[in-house]
Design an enzyme around this catalytic site. Structure first.
Site, PDB file in Angstrom:
ATOM      1  N   CYS A   1     -10.963  12.648  27.690  1.00 23.92           N
ATOM      2  CA  CYS A   1     -12.378  12.312  27.439  1.00 23.92           C
ATOM      3  C   CYS A   1     -12.590  11.111  26.514  1.00 23.92           C
ATOM      4  O   CYS A   1     -13.372  10.214  26.869  1.00 23.92           O
ATOM      5  CB  CYS A   1     -13.158  13.499  26.898  1.00 23.92           C
ATOM      6  SG  CYS A   1     -12.445  15.108  27.200  1.00 23.92           S
TER       7      CYS A   1
ATOM      8  N   ARG B   1      -0.241  19.390  25.770  1.00 27.43           N
ATOM      9  CA  ARG B   1      -0.756  20.440  24.886  1.00 27.43           C
ATOM     10  C   ARG B   1       0.393  21.309  24.429  1.00 27.43           C
ATOM     11  O   ARG B   1       1.266  21.673  25.223  1.00 27.43           O
ATOM     12  CB  ARG B   1      -1.799  21.286  25.621  1.00 27.43           C
ATOM     13  CG  ARG B   1      -3.004  20.440  26.000  1.00 27.43           C
ATOM     14  CD  ARG B   1      -4.099  21.235  26.640  1.00 27.43           C
ATOM     15  NE  ARG B   1      -5.140  20.344  27.143  1.00 27.43           N
ATOM     16  CZ  ARG B   1      -6.145  20.713  27.910  1.00 27.43           C
ATOM     17  NH1 ARG B   1      -6.260  21.980  28.267  1.00 27.43           N
ATOM     18  NH2 ARG B   1      -7.040  19.833  28.310  1.00 27.43           N
TER      19      ARG B   1
ATOM     20  N   HIS C   1     -15.417  12.100  34.140  1.00 31.29           N
ATOM     21  CA  HIS C   1     -16.559  12.215  33.245  1.00 31.29           C
ATOM     22  C   HIS C   1     -17.729  11.463  33.845  1.00 31.29           C
ATOM     23  O   HIS C   1     -17.557  10.347  34.328  1.00 31.29           O
ATOM     24  CB  HIS C   1     -16.202  11.697  31.857  1.00 31.29           C
ATOM     25  CG  HIS C   1     -15.130  12.521  31.216  1.00 31.29           C
ATOM     26  ND1 HIS C   1     -13.796  12.241  31.369  1.00 31.29           N
ATOM     27  CD2 HIS C   1     -15.203  13.669  30.482  1.00 31.29           C
ATOM     28  CE1 HIS C   1     -13.086  13.174  30.746  1.00 31.29           C
ATOM     29  NE2 HIS C   1     -13.900  14.052  30.205  1.00 31.29           N
TER      30      HIS C   1
ATOM     31  N   LYS D   1     -21.572  25.649  31.376  1.00 33.45           N
ATOM     32  CA  LYS D   1     -20.657  25.163  32.420  1.00 33.45           C
ATOM     33  C   LYS D   1     -20.697  26.044  33.655  1.00 33.45           C
ATOM     34  O   LYS D   1     -21.155  27.187  33.603  1.00 33.45           O
ATOM     35  CB  LYS D   1     -19.226  25.129  31.883  1.00 33.45           C
ATOM     36  CG  LYS D   1     -18.708  26.511  31.519  1.00 33.45           C
ATOM     37  CD  LYS D   1     -17.240  26.509  31.161  1.00 33.45           C
ATOM     38  CE  LYS D   1     -16.828  27.884  30.650  1.00 33.45           C
ATOM     39  NZ  LYS D   1     -15.401  28.064  30.481  1.00 33.45           N
TER      40      LYS D   1
END
Ligand SMILES: [Zn+2]
Length: 374
Positions: free
Chosen positions: A64, A93, A115, A199
């Site tokens: 992002c 991660r 995005h 969401k």
């Protein structure tokens, strides 16, 4: 090969749907992660910082902030919106060793990440676009059952969420309207939203009834604020654009894992790494086998000509075990008639058909991304 096909499909589809494709770095200075808030809220999931010449850096856990910097590269007018930036972005991660699990949960994976930055007037159509895209993913890869959840906030727990009441109402309403206009049934789950926005989650149901969380369309009220995103509106004033994160495969690795499970390895022809194996009956038929292979390769078919010095039946068994969709056996008769003897996966009977007819048939199955072989 399957991953390449998945990636190609996704990139082509993004371009068809008005996305710009971008590539972004894999590491960034820690101060970028401070601005984005990851350094505060997400540090436990990130790899340890590393010191390079002038500063501390971290591997990216999300794409992002980079897409935001691309948006910010020039001042946008309302006429430039919506901006849709898509990337097959690899993120890192830190998962505890105990929770890693095959392809399904790994420490470095690639998201089909995008995005969307738009005006409030555009948001509903943008969400519909995402939902439609998500449905195209499911249909293309052979999933006909799915479940949809809309996660909203809990208005009684005001302090757990950022953003104004108006923002939450508008965002939730636009998600509801988009689902209603798309004719999709969904379950509303209050209190399940992220702290930064509501969401839509799409879960697919695989061949044996398991649920897999894949696609997410997520509002974000925090990042546009943190990065001071703007566009010049029709009124000549500066406004904050709405921002939506969306991933449809989710993780490419995980989606691939789900595909393997769903098809139990017997992939549709368009996804099969080897689409046709060619087995000559004897050594003297290898030349014709190669000729058939060349004809198919010219048509873009992925072919393996099995010229090994093994028994014919052993070769056929092996390719059948590999779940190759079509095995072509060729000998004198076939070479003479310019034909092939076709064994179709899952069928007992073989049939001899003109080579041209087979080329046409497999070409059509691939072009139509057919799930079946007949
Ligand atoms: Zn994002």
């Amino acid at each position: 090969m399957i991953r390449k096909i998945m990636e190609d499909w996704m990139r082509d589809e993004c371009l068809r749907r008005g996305y710009q494709l971008v590539y972004t770095p894999h590491v960034a200075r820690v101060n970028l992660w401070q601005t984005s808030g990851h350094e505060g809220f997400y540090a436990g999931n990130m790899f340890t910082p590393m010191e390079l010449d002038d500063a501390m850096y971290r591997m990216k856990p999300m794409n992002c902030p980079f897409h935001i910097l691309i948006y910010k590269d020039s001042l946008k007018s309302y006429r430039d919106l919506p901006v849709r930036l898509g990337e097959l972005g690899t993120v890192y991660r830190y998962e505890r060793s105990g929770v890693m699990h095959g392809l399904l949960r790994v420490r470095g994976f690639t998201q089909d990440d995008a995005h969307i930055f738009c005006t409030p007037e555009q948001i509903e159509d943008e969400i519909i676009g995402c939902v439609d895209f998500a449905r195209a993913v499911l249909a293309t890869y052979g999933f006909d059952k799915f479940q949809v959840e809309l996660s909203g906030w809990d208005p009684n727990d005001r302090k757990s969420y950022i953003g104004t009441d108006e923002q939450w109402t508008m965002a939730t309403k636009s998600l509801e309207n988009a689902l209603a206009r798309s004719g999709i049934e969904y379950k509303f789950v209050p209190g399940e939203a992220a702290f930064y926005g509501p969401k839509i989650d799409i879960k697919l149901v695989d061949a044996i009834g398991r649920l897999w969380q894949l696609s997410t369309v997520q509002f974000d009220f925090t990042l546009p604020q943190r990065f001071e995103l703007e566009y010049v509106g029709e009124d000549g004033k500066r406004h904050q654009p709405l921002m939506v994160h969306r991933a449809l495969y989710g993780s490419v690795e995980r989606f691939f894992g789900v595909l393997i499970e769903h098809y139990a390895g017997a992939f549709p022809v368009w996804l099969s790494p080897v689409q046709t194996a060619i087995v000559p009956i004897g050594e003297k038929h290898l030349e014709y086998a190669n000729k058939v292979g060349d004809v198919l390769k010219k048509q873009g078919v992925r072919v393996e000509v099995d010229g090994r010095n093994e028994k014919m039946n052993a070769k056929i068994r092996e390719h059948a075990m590999q779940k190759v969709p079509f095995i072509l056996v060729v000998g004198d008769k076939e070479a003479e008639a310019n034909s092939v003897n076709v064994r179709t996966r899952g069928q007992e009977k073989t049939e001899t058909v003109p080579l041209d007819a087979f080329v046409q048939r497999i070409g059509q199955l691939i072009a139509e991304k057919k799930a079946t072989l007949v």
